[in-house]
Design a protein around this motif. Structure first.
Motif, mmCIF file in Angstrom:
data_model
loop_
_atom_site.group_PDB
_atom_site.id
_atom_site.type_symbol
_atom_site.label_atom_id
_atom_site.label_comp_id
_atom_site.label_asym_id
_atom_site.label_seq_id
_atom_site.Cartn_x
_atom_site.Cartn_y
_atom_site.Cartn_z
ATOM 1 N N SER A 243 0.609 -1.143 -0.122
ATOM 2 C CA SER A 243 0.536 -0.115 -0.119
ATOM 3 C C SER A 243 0.625 0.994 -0.076
ATOM 4 C CB SER A 243 -1.093 -0.055 1.645
ATOM 5 O OG SER A 243 -1.831 1.067 1.688
ATOM 6 N N ALA A 244 1.567 1.244 0.843
ATOM 7 C CA ALA A 244 2.854 2.345 1.389
ATOM 8 C C ALA A 244 3.400 2.610 -0.124
ATOM 9 C CB ALA A 244 4.040 2.301 1.910
ATOM 10 N N PHE A 245 3.872 2.119 -0.899
ATOM 11 C CA PHE A 245 4.568 1.331 -2.179
ATOM 12 C C PHE A 245 3.313 2.131 -3.299
ATOM 13 C CE2 PHE A 245 7.536 1.258 0.788
ATOM 14 C CZ PHE A 245 8.309 2.183 0.959
ATOM 15 N N THR A 246 2.925 1.801 -3.211
ATOM 16 C CA THR A 246 1.842 1.779 -4.306
ATOM 17 C C THR A 246 0.746 3.217 -4.766
ATOM 18 O OG1 THR A 246 1.926 -0.634 -4.757
ATOM 19 C CG2 THR A 246 0.210 0.531 -5.753
ATOM 20 N N ALA A 247 -0.226 3.400 -2.829
ATOM 21 C CA ALA A 247 -0.930 4.224 -3.396
ATOM 22 C C ALA A 247 -0.392 5.634 -2.840
ATOM 23 C CB ALA A 247 -2.317 3.823 -2.700
ATOM 24 N N PRO A 248 -0.402 6.883 -3.818
ATOM 25 C CA PRO A 248 0.404 8.302 -3.314
ATOM 26 C C PRO A 248 -0.756 8.525 -1.870
ATOM 27 C CG PRO A 248 -0.664 8.341 -5.425
ATOM 28 C CD PRO A 248 -1.360 7.131 -5.072
ATOM 29 N N HIS A 249 0.123 8.643 -0.888
ATOM 30 C CA HIS A 249 -0.594 8.711 0.233
ATOM 31 C C HIS A 249 -0.598 10.633 0.444
ATOM 32 C CE1 HIS A 249 -0.818 4.750 0.970
ATOM 33 N NE2 HIS A 249 -0.697 4.338 2.292
ATOM 34 N N THR A 369 -14.376 -0.681 2.772
ATOM 35 C CA THR A 369 -14.332 0.330 1.875
ATOM 36 C C THR A 369 -13.327 1.789 2.269
ATOM 37 O OG1 THR A 369 -16.151 1.391 2.195
ATOM 38 C CG2 THR A 369 -16.120 -0.307 0.470
ATOM 39 N N VAL A 370 -13.761 1.828 3.797
ATOM 40 C CA VAL A 370 -13.236 2.971 4.988
ATOM 41 C C VAL A 370 -12.425 1.916 5.382
ATOM 42 C CG1 VAL A 370 -15.325 3.761 5.160
ATOM 43 C CG2 VAL A 370 -12.886 5.424 5.074
ATOM 44 N N THR A 371 -12.200 2.518 6.639
ATOM 45 C CA THR A 371 -11.473 2.243 7.730
ATOM 46 C C THR A 371 -10.943 3.433 8.788
ATOM 47 O OG1 THR A 371 -10.525 -0.033 7.148
ATOM 48 C CG2 THR A 371 -9.300 1.066 9.275
ATOM 49 N N ILE A 372 -11.466 2.579 10.065
ATOM 50 C CA ILE A 372 -10.754 3.713 11.531
ATOM 51 C C ILE A 372 -10.113 3.318 12.540
ATOM 52 C CG2 ILE A 372 -13.089 3.680 12.655
ATOM 53 C CD1 ILE A 372 -13.569 5.643 13.503
ATOM 54 N N THR A 373 -9.048 4.088 12.705
ATOM 55 C CA THR A 373 -8.483 2.838 13.718
ATOM 56 C C THR A 373 -8.337 4.083 15.095
ATOM 57 O OG1 THR A 373 -5.690 2.174 14.230
ATOM 58 C CG2 THR A 373 -6.507 3.876 12.806
ATOM 59 N N THR A 384 0.376 9.114 10.669
ATOM 60 C CA THR A 384 0.122 9.268 9.679
ATOM 61 C C THR A 384 -0.368 7.433 9.452
ATOM 62 O OG1 THR A 384 2.027 8.838 9.294
ATOM 63 C CG2 THR A 384 1.421 11.122 9.337
ATOM 64 N N PRO A 385 -1.552 7.235 9.437
ATOM 65 C CA PRO A 385 -1.806 5.796 9.058
ATOM 66 C C PRO A 385 -1.781 5.521 7.679
ATOM 67 C CG PRO A 385 -3.829 6.994 9.269
ATOM 68 C CD PRO A 385 -2.388 7.868 9.870
ATOM 69 N N ILE A 386 -1.541 4.204 7.436
ATOM 70 C CA ILE A 386 -1.180 3.704 5.611
ATOM 71 C C ILE A 386 -3.087 3.550 5.502
ATOM 72 C CG2 ILE A 386 -0.356 2.181 4.153
ATOM 73 C CD1 ILE A 386 2.342 2.518 6.329
ATOM 74 N N LEU A 387 -2.738 3.361 4.599
ATOM 75 C CA LEU A 387 -3.948 2.604 3.949
ATOM 76 C C LEU A 387 -4.210 0.714 3.728
ATOM 77 C CD1 LEU A 387 -4.689 5.262 0.827
ATOM 78 C CD2 LEU A 387 -5.879 5.207 2.677
ATOM 79 N N ASN A 388 -5.511 0.527 3.563
ATOM 80 C CA ASN A 388 -4.848 -0.940 3.820
ATOM 81 C C ASN A 388 -5.379 -0.560 2.032
ATOM 82 O OD1 ASN A 388 -5.590 -1.970 6.098
ATOM 83 N ND2 ASN A 388 -8.020 -1.563 6.567
ATOM 84 N N LEU A 421 -5.989 12.508 8.909
ATOM 85 C CA LEU A 421 -7.398 11.106 7.542
ATOM 86 C C LEU A 421 -6.281 11.168 6.596
ATOM 87 C CD1 LEU A 421 -9.882 10.238 6.087
ATOM 88 C CD2 LEU A 421 -9.976 12.182 4.985
ATOM 89 N N SER A 422 -5.684 9.406 6.198
ATOM 90 C CA SER A 422 -4.686 9.067 5.235
ATOM 91 C C SER A 422 -5.631 8.738 3.420
ATOM 92 C CB SER A 422 -3.875 8.187 4.868
ATOM 93 O OG SER A 422 -2.675 8.668 6.089
ATOM 94 N N PHE A 423 -4.800 9.682 2.390
ATOM 95 C CA PHE A 423 -5.719 9.279 1.825
ATOM 96 C C PHE A 423 -5.485 8.885 0.431
ATOM 97 C CE2 PHE A 423 -6.582 14.265 1.853
ATOM 98 C CZ PHE A 423 -6.409 14.392 0.931
ATOM 99 N N ASP A 424 -5.780 8.322 -0.248
ATOM 100 C CA ASP A 424 -4.758 8.254 -1.850
ATOM 101 C C ASP A 424 -5.742 9.047 -2.955
ATOM 102 O OD1 ASP A 424 -4.789 7.209 -4.419
ATOM 103 O OD2 ASP A 424 -5.195 4.958 -3.906
ATOM 104 N N HIS A 425 -4.459 9.317 -2.816
ATOM 105 C CA HIS A 425 -4.353 10.968 -3.945
ATOM 106 C C HIS A 425 -4.702 11.184 -5.436
ATOM 107 C CE1 HIS A 425 -4.553 15.433 -4.286
ATOM 108 N NE2 HIS A 425 -3.289 15.626 -3.500
#
Length: 454
Positions: A243-249, A369-373, A384-388, A421-425
């Motif tokens: 996720s970290a190296f695929t989606a632009p956080h 589809t969306v996560t909370i921690t 800075t949470p990383i996206l699932n 909030l982290s999101f896929d740009h």
């Protein structure tokens, strides 16, 4: 399901099913049956551990267990045969190649073939298990092909500790009552494994022979413990790297006065509708997130790399991150936007409890589809949470602390928290992400907006 061409119709093979999205194998934790046991359709025959959860597998046949494909502790590929059931045992014994076998002679016990089922890109191996220890002479060394039938006695926490430390319980000397392996036994075995080995005595004469090539060695360092990474932790590590190296956080932060939310939490804890349920700021934050998704539906989407498309979801499948002894799990509340606040509380409570017990069903770990921690439970203010993988947004709730805050023109003590909030740009631009986060903060600042924004 079809039977193998080498297996007579009365012998039905049950392969390891795909018990989780994207999983390729599972480890057998425990067999509940043995060769010769009678089983019924739907009876749980074994427990396996996937990269996400421990799962109990029921057999889909009535009959008698003819063979077990793998011993406990073995890693099994999806599609490999776990167990073979004789669905017509009254018709007589069946040999290893599918022919009717002659009954064993008096006093003789039949060795049962235990096959390592064929799986893609795997080598086919077969071992034999004997049902009688007397089949091997006492004076002769036990061949490697004989699988030890006895299972060491140990409590589940001890088994879990041994698994985490990479210790084989069969190699541990038990000191507990009736030969039970204790926690101290496992820790002693781990310490012995990491202790430096004594230097060997020099040989009197060199032994002629070929010079071996270099052999990689692991040097044990005093005070250092190495734990094999597998199961949930391995899957989590791989998913986070992907996720970290695929989606632009992109991560945004918002500090919010949640004094009114904390008062609401206190009131809900006294409300009969929430009797027996744990009510926390996470619950109200989850409801605020769902309200913000309704106002900003573009956040509930994902990037489809194969088709270069953005996939918009109708239902909000809310993932709730849970720290467990096995690692981080994210069980999912399906169609969370349709649930009332008590229903949402009950779902979160149940999923968190089953996750910590290692009993989360595979279907409860799919489709988020969306996560909370909630990192605030650890006293952490922000992160800075990383996206699932497969999601476009994750919200982290920080610790709620009393801080000086400007309220109605005066500096007073208020309950304050920080949201991250982290999101896929690729899917969520800065405007959408900012509006979504601001809406969550607005609801937490004035919870009555849960009603006025409905």
């Amino acid at each position: 399901m079809t039977t193998s061409t080498l297996t007579p119709p009365r012998l039905r093979e049950f392969p390891l099913p795909d018990v989780g999205e994207g999983l390729t194998e599972a480890e057998i934790l425990h067999w509940h049956v043995a060769v010769g046991d009678r089983v019924r359709d739907g009876q749980v025959v074994c427990e396996v551990e996937t990269a996400k959860a421990a799962v109990e597998l029921p057999v889909p046949y009535d009959g008698v267990v003819h063979s077990l494909g793998y011993p406990e502790g073995a890693a099994v590929a999806v599609g490999a045969v776990l167990i073979t059931v004789d669905t017509a045992p009254e018709a007589g014994e069946v040999g290893e190649v599918g022919e009717a076998a002659a009954p064993p002679e008096s006093g003789e016990r039949k060795a049962v073939l235990v096959g390592y089922g064929v799986a893609p890109s795997r080598t086919v191996r077969r071992t034999r298990r004997t049902t009688a220890v007397t089949a091997v002479p006492a004076a002769a060394p036990v061949p490697a092909s004989v699988v030890r039938a006895e299972r060491p006695t140990a409590k589940p926490p001890v088994r879990r500790l041994a698994k985490d430390l990479g210790i084989d319980l069969r190699e541990v000397t038990p000191t507990g009552p009736d030969g039970t392996v204790t926690r101290a036994d496992v820790q002693a075995a781990a310490a012995a494994r990491t202790a430096p080995a004594p230097a060997p005595e020099p040989a009197a004469e060199p032994v002629p022979g070929p010079v071996p090539g270099p052999v990689p060695t692991v040097v044990a360092v005093p005070g250092e413990t190495r734990t094999p990474v597998k199961g949930v932790r391995k899957a989590t590590a791989e998913a986070m790297v992907r996720s970290a190296f695929t989606a632009p956080h992109v991560t945004e932060f918002l500090t919010v006065d949640v004094t009114r939310t904390m008062r609401l939490v206190a009131e809900l804890r006294r409300d009969p509708a929430f009797e027996g349920l744990r009510v926390s700021p996470l619950l109200v934050t989850a409801k605020a997130l769902l309200t913000a998704v309704r106002r900003n539906p573009g956040i509930n989407a994902a990037w489809d790399e194969a088709n270069r498309e953005i996939v918009q979801y109708e239902n909000v499948n809310l993932g709730v991150a849970a720290a467990t002894p096995r690692g981080l799990l994210v069980p999912v509340v399906k169609a969370a936007q349709r649930r009332t606040l008590p229903e949402l509380a009950r779902s979160i409570n149940e999923l968190a409890d089953t996750a910590r017990a290692g009993r989360t069903a595979p279907e409860d770990l799919r489709g988020g589809t969306v996560t909370i921690t909630n990192i605030g439970v650890f006293g952490v203010d922000a992160g800075t949470p990383i996206l699932n993988p497969g999601e476009s947004a994750i919200l982290a709730l920080g610790a709620v602390r009393e801080r000086p805050w400007v309220h109605k023109g005066r500096v007073v003590a208020r309950q304050v928290t920080t949201l991250a909030l982290s999101f896929d740009h690729r899917v969520v631009d800065g405007e959408l992400g900012s509006r979504f986060l601001a809406d969550i903060g607005a609801v937490l600042e004035r919870p009555k907006r849960l009603l006025t924004w409905s």
